[in-house]
Write a protein that holds these residues in place. Structure first.
Motif, PDB file in Angstrom:
ATOM      1  N   ARG A   1      69.554  24.408   6.002  1.00  0.00           N
ATOM      2  CA  ARG A   1      68.098  24.257   6.012  1.00  0.00           C
ATOM      3  C   ARG A   1      67.725  22.827   6.421  1.00  0.00           C
ATOM      4  NH1 ARG A   1      63.666  26.769   3.726  1.00  0.00           N
ATOM      5  NH2 ARG A   1      62.057  25.352   2.985  1.00  0.00           N
ATOM      6  N   GLY A   2      68.473  21.865   5.886  1.00  0.00           N
ATOM      7  CA  GLY A   2      68.182  20.461   6.205  1.00  0.00           C
ATOM      8  C   GLY A   2      68.315  20.194   7.688  1.00  0.00           C
ATOM      9  N   VAL A   3      69.411  20.677   8.270  1.00  0.00           N
ATOM     10  CA  VAL A   3      69.618  20.432   9.703  1.00  0.00           C
ATOM     11  C   VAL A   3      68.531  21.117  10.527  1.00  0.00           C
ATOM     12  CG1 VAL A   3      71.184  20.858  11.637  1.00  0.00           C
ATOM     13  CG2 VAL A   3      72.094  20.062   9.456  1.00  0.00           C
ATOM     14  N   ALA A   4      68.242  22.383  10.180  1.00  0.00           N
ATOM     15  CA  ALA A   4      67.218  23.122  10.927  1.00  0.00           C
ATOM     16  C   ALA A   4      65.859  22.422  10.802  1.00  0.00           C
ATOM     17  CB  ALA A   4      67.132  24.552  10.421  1.00  0.00           C
ATOM     18  N   SER A   5      65.530  21.968   9.598  1.00  0.00           N
ATOM     19  CA  SER A   5      64.250  21.279   9.385  1.00  0.00           C
ATOM     20  C   SER A   5      64.181  19.998  10.212  1.00  0.00           C
ATOM     21  CB  SER A   5      64.070  20.887   7.930  1.00  0.00           C
ATOM     22  OG  SER A   5      63.871  22.012   7.161  1.00  0.00           O
ATOM     23  N   PHE A   6      65.328  19.289  10.202  1.00  0.00           N
ATOM     24  CA  PHE A   6      65.353  18.038  10.949  1.00  0.00           C
ATOM     25  C   PHE A   6      65.052  18.304  12.421  1.00  0.00           C
ATOM     26  CE2 PHE A   6      67.821  15.385  13.821  1.00  0.00           C
ATOM     27  CZ  PHE A   6      67.275  14.146  13.550  1.00  0.00           C
ATOM     28  N   LEU A   7      65.762  19.284  12.990  1.00  0.00           N
ATOM     29  CA  LEU A   7      65.555  19.593  14.407  1.00  0.00           C
ATOM     30  C   LEU A   7      64.122  20.051  14.657  1.00  0.00           C
ATOM     31  CD1 LEU A   7      68.883  21.423  15.256  1.00  0.00           C
ATOM     32  CD2 LEU A   7      68.159  19.125  15.940  1.00  0.00           C
ATOM     33  N   LEU A   8      63.635  20.883  13.747  1.00  0.00           N
ATOM     34  CA  LEU A   8      62.279  21.400  13.897  1.00  0.00           C
ATOM     35  C   LEU A   8      61.261  20.262  13.894  1.00  0.00           C
ATOM     36  CD1 LEU A   8      60.248  23.735  13.978  1.00  0.00           C
ATOM     37  CD2 LEU A   8      60.313  23.798  11.499  1.00  0.00           C
ATOM     38  N   ASN A   9      61.386  19.382  12.911  1.00  0.00           N
ATOM     39  CA  ASN A   9      60.411  18.295  12.811  1.00  0.00           C
ATOM     40  C   ASN A   9      60.500  17.340  13.988  1.00  0.00           C
ATOM     41  OD1 ASN A   9      58.966  18.918  10.465  1.00  0.00           O
ATOM     42  ND2 ASN A   9      60.776  18.419   9.269  1.00  0.00           N
TER      43      ASN A   9
ATOM     44  N   GLY B   1      57.428  16.803  16.336  1.00  0.00           N
ATOM     45  CA  GLY B   1      56.955  15.441  16.556  1.00  0.00           C
ATOM     46  C   GLY B   1      56.825  15.191  18.045  1.00  0.00           C
ATOM     47  N   TRP B   2      57.816  15.622  18.780  1.00  0.00           N
ATOM     48  CA  TRP B   2      57.807  15.441  20.228  1.00  0.00           C
ATOM     49  C   TRP B   2      56.618  16.165  20.854  1.00  0.00           C
ATOM     50  CZ3 TRP B   2      57.850  18.109  24.759  1.00  0.00           C
ATOM     51  CH2 TRP B   2      58.243  17.404  25.910  1.00  0.00           C
ATOM     52  N   LEU B   3      56.433  17.450  20.451  1.00  0.00           N
ATOM     53  CA  LEU B   3      55.336  18.237  21.014  1.00  0.00           C
ATOM     54  C   LEU B   3      53.986  17.619  20.675  1.00  0.00           C
ATOM     55  CD1 LEU B   3      56.611  21.863  20.363  1.00  0.00           C
ATOM     56  CD2 LEU B   3      56.170  20.831  22.589  1.00  0.00           C
ATOM     57  N   GLY B   4      53.847  17.178  19.420  1.00  0.00           N
ATOM     58  CA  GLY B   4      52.597  16.558  18.994  1.00  0.00           C
ATOM     59  C   GLY B   4      52.288  15.325  19.830  1.00  0.00           C
ATOM     60  N   GLN B   5      53.291  14.462  19.976  1.00  0.00           N
ATOM     61  CA  GLN B   5      53.111  13.233  20.752  1.00  0.00           C
ATOM     62  C   GLN B   5      52.740  13.556  22.186  1.00  0.00           C
ATOM     63  OE1 GLN B   5      53.030  10.224  19.861  1.00  0.00           O
ATOM     64  NE2 GLN B   5      54.045  10.104  17.900  1.00  0.00           N
ATOM     65  N   ARG B   6      53.381  14.585  22.697  1.00  0.00           N
ATOM     66  CA  ARG B   6      53.189  14.972  24.093  1.00  0.00           C
ATOM     67  C   ARG B   6      51.750  15.439  24.322  1.00  0.00           C
ATOM     68  NH1 ARG B   6      55.543  13.149  28.378  1.00  0.00           N
ATOM     69  NH2 ARG B   6      53.869  13.997  29.625  1.00  0.00           N
ATOM     70  N   ILE B   7      51.263  16.286  23.419  1.00  0.00           N
ATOM     71  CA  ILE B   7      49.893  16.791  23.550  1.00  0.00           C
ATOM     72  C   ILE B   7      48.912  15.635  23.441  1.00  0.00           C
ATOM     73  CG2 ILE B   7      48.114  18.157  22.435  1.00  0.00           C
ATOM     74  CD1 ILE B   7      49.873  20.324  22.074  1.00  0.00           C
ATOM     75  N   VAL B   8      49.190  14.737  22.496  1.00  0.00           N
ATOM     76  CA  VAL B   8      48.316  13.587  22.322  1.00  0.00           C
ATOM     77  C   VAL B   8      48.311  12.746  23.593  1.00  0.00           C
ATOM     78  CG1 VAL B   8      48.190  11.368  21.156  1.00  0.00           C
ATOM     79  CG2 VAL B   8      48.431  13.440  19.853  1.00  0.00           C
ATOM     80  N   PHE B   9      49.478  12.572  24.150  1.00  0.00           N
ATOM     81  CA  PHE B   9      49.600  11.820  25.398  1.00  0.00           C
ATOM     82  C   PHE B   9      48.737  12.475  26.477  1.00  0.00           C
ATOM     83  CE2 PHE B   9      51.534  11.116  29.480  1.00  0.00           C
ATOM     84  CZ  PHE B   9      51.881   9.778  29.452  1.00  0.00           C
TER      85      PHE B   9
END
Ligand code: ATP
Ligand code: MG
Length: 584
Positions: free
Chosen positions: A69-77, A81-89
């Motif tokens: 779960r930890g690894v999956a959560s890490f990758l997900l977040n 984070g990347w998608l959020g930054q990208r949209i903001v950009f």
């Protein structure tokens, strides 16, 4: 709602990553599911059997599950984070590009700070929602979809009991939602007012200090902050109250399950471990309900932010190229006003029935009292605004049928208030022509009588202006603006009171240089000091938005009228000065 769909459209280019994110969300959701079952296994199988080896199995299962779960959560977040930054950009880039396209009339009507709040704050809120609340919502919905059948399958009577609280929850939620929404909108407006006021007052700090209004401004600002605080607190209170009610309601549900479940256990229809597992799953159902409250607040903010960002993006510029607008690589520089009327607000005309024909290469001076419409008149040439009636023609073509870029590139404009950017002197001068060579830049600065000043600075043309650099005087700024405008070698040169802040000697230098620079171009010179315009081919006298007289200096002083009055006044004060100097 439609705007939310539009926002999601921004994810389209990153389809693959979105799919991966959804897959990871499924993994994260799924990884939570075995836990209640493991507890059940521990209580109903491992403990009664007192099996050491099975206990070890449980231990590794739990460690493995959480590690997964930890690894999956890490990758997900990371991905989110990347998608959020990208949209903001993307949104920020588009917003800023669009703001640059919008006409001056858009800026006339809005506070700078409020425009900034949209590009900065609103987009931040959207980012926060994408990477935070929105994802939680989706994971929660996924959990609900998966867990619902599980609990019904485990013990349908208990499942029904768990769901009896749902109607209460919905009613309470609906009651609160309307208030919370109204508060969010109001809060957003107050926040805007705060940013708007802050930007304006910081920009105008000189006036604040000069009139000793610091205390007053602090008080006013405090009122705005207080408004935000009060509203924020009411929202938080309402929110927490809703949270409290939801907690109590779901506690009621959990209590009911324990009570009825215990009866089932006593009647041996259910095992204790099963009951614990069941309550564990119910937690997965009630958890989202609790989180929905927080998400709601976020969604209200984000909804307003999304609407406003798209509203800006959807504002059409008043001034745009017509589809069939022609590009004119080089203008001759004939300008003609034909029956032009104009008002910033069309119902309140500022210019009335202006007719003026200017041949290429002419030097036209425009004089008239303050507020008579001189700046407004020249603003129509560069098409900063469109006429209300009539037409402005350049080279015989209506400016509305020429590509804006063709016009603006070939007009040199020194506005009444010179503005410099926080970059080097060189970059400021070359703002309109960044390929200019050093020789060209120095010549432009020479013409504006600024070269000797710059050459004496330790860093010369590389001196930075603004925050961490030098500040220029008003007269120096004007001269820099003249250098900037002339460097582009424009066909039409517009000088709006460009020498008003210069002393007589500097003005004489600049004037001499300008006389050279003006050669071969069409020039419009607005000036209050008549000494600078006596050489004009024609002087256009404007009063209250009308052309009241046109002629050479000699012609105009020879007849009574606005110009003669202005001339007499200035001449008289000049004489007085001379007299005063003579008397010591
Ligand atoms: N951006 C604007 N929006 C609305 N009204 C405006 C705007 N700019 C100017 N006005 C109004 O239009 C009228 C003419 O203004 P304009 O700036 O053309 O005067 P001006 O002749 O250049 O005066 P000055 O010599 O003081 O520069 C004024 O009454 C002014 O209030
Ligand atoms: Mg003006």
């Amino acid at each position: 709602m439609s705007n939310l769909g539009r926002l999601l459209g921004y994810l389209k280019p990153y389809r693959a990553r979105v799919v991966l994110a959804v897959f990871l969300m499924l993994l994260v959701t799924a990884s939570a599911l075995p836990m209640p079952r493991i507890t059940q296994y521990l209580l109903d199988v491992v403990l009664p059997q007192r099996s050491q080896s099975r206990l070890l199995g449980v231990f590794w299962a739990i460690v493995g599950l959480y590690a997964f779960r930890g690894v999956a959560s890490f990758l997900l977040n990371y991905l989110l984070g990347w998608l959020g930054q990208r949209i903001v950009f993307d949104l920020r880039f588009q917003s800023y590009r669009h703001l640059n396209r919008l006409s001056l009339s858009y800026y006339d009507k809005r506070q700078t700070g409020k425009i900034m709040a949209r590009v900065i704050d609103d987009i931040n809120v959207i980012q926060y929602m994408i990477t935070g609340g929105f994802v939680t919502l989706i994971t929660d919905i996924l959990t609900l979809i998966v867990v619902m059948p599980v609990v019904v399958w485990m013990q349908w009577q208990l499942a029904v009991m768990a769901l009896v609280i749902v109607p209460t929850y919905v009613v309470v939620y609906k009651l609160f939602l309307k208030r919370i929404r109204a508060l969010s909108v109001e809060l957003r407006e107050k926040w805007d007012a705060l940013i708007g006021a802050l930007q304006e007052k910081i920009a105008g700090i000189t006036v604040v200090k000069a009139f000793h209004r610091e205390g007053y401004e602090v008080d006013r600002f405090m009122t705005t902050v207080q408004d935000n605080y009060t509203l924020g607190m009411s929202q938080a209170k309402l929110n927490r109250l809703l949270g409290l009610i939801v907690t109590v309601v779901s506690a009621g549900g959990t209590g009911l399950i324990y009570w009825y479940g215990a009866i089932l256990v006593l009647h041996r229809q259910l095992q204790a471990g099963e009951l614990i597992a069941f309550v564990g799953y119910i937690g997965y159902l009630y958890g989202p309900a609790l989180r929905l409250v927080d998400f709601n607040i976020q969604a209200q903010w984000a909804g307003a932010a999304i609407d406003r960002v798209f509203e800006t993006l959807d504002t059409r510029p008043d001034i745009m190229d017509a589809p069939n607008a022609v590009a004119l690589a080089s203008l001759r520089g004939e300008v003609r006003f034909r029956n032009v009327s104009f008002g910033y607000d069309p119902s309140k005309p500022v210019l009335h029935d202006i007719n003026l024909e200017v041949k290429a290469g002419e030097l036209i001076a425009i004089v008239g009292p303050s507020g008579s419409g001189k700046t407004t008149l020249v603003n129509l040439i560069a098409r900063f605004y469109d006429v209300t009636e009539g037409e402005v023609l350049i080279d015989g073509l209506d400016v509305r049928s020429i590509r804006l870029e063709s016009i603006r590139r070939q007009i040199g404009y020194v506005s009444q208030e010179s503005l410099l950017f926080s970059v080097t002197l060189r970059e400021n001068i070359a703002y309109g022509f960044h390929d200019a060579t050093d020789t060209q830049i120095i010549e432009a600065a020479r013409n504006a009588d600024l070269h000797s000043y710059i050459a004496d600075l330790p860093d010369g043309y590389d001196t930075k202006i603004g925050e961490d650099g030098v500040k220029l005087s008003v007269g120096q700024k004007q001269r820099l603006a003249i250098a900037r405008a002339t460097l582009t070698n424009p066909r039409i040169l517009i000088l709006d009171d460009a020498t008003s802040a210069l002393d007589s000697e500097t003005e004489a230098h600049v004037q001499a240089a300008l006389d050279r620079v003006m050669e071969g171009r069409t020039n419009f010179v607005i000036a209050h000091r008549l000494s600078t315009i006596v050489n004009a081919d024609r002087i256009v006298v404007i009063d209250a938005g009308r052309i009241v007289d046109v002629g050479t200096h000699a012609e105009l002083v020879a007849r009574p009228g606005v110009y003669k009055n202005l001339y007499d006044e200035q001449f008289r004060s000049a004489q007085d000065e001379a007299l005063a100097a003579y008397l010591g």
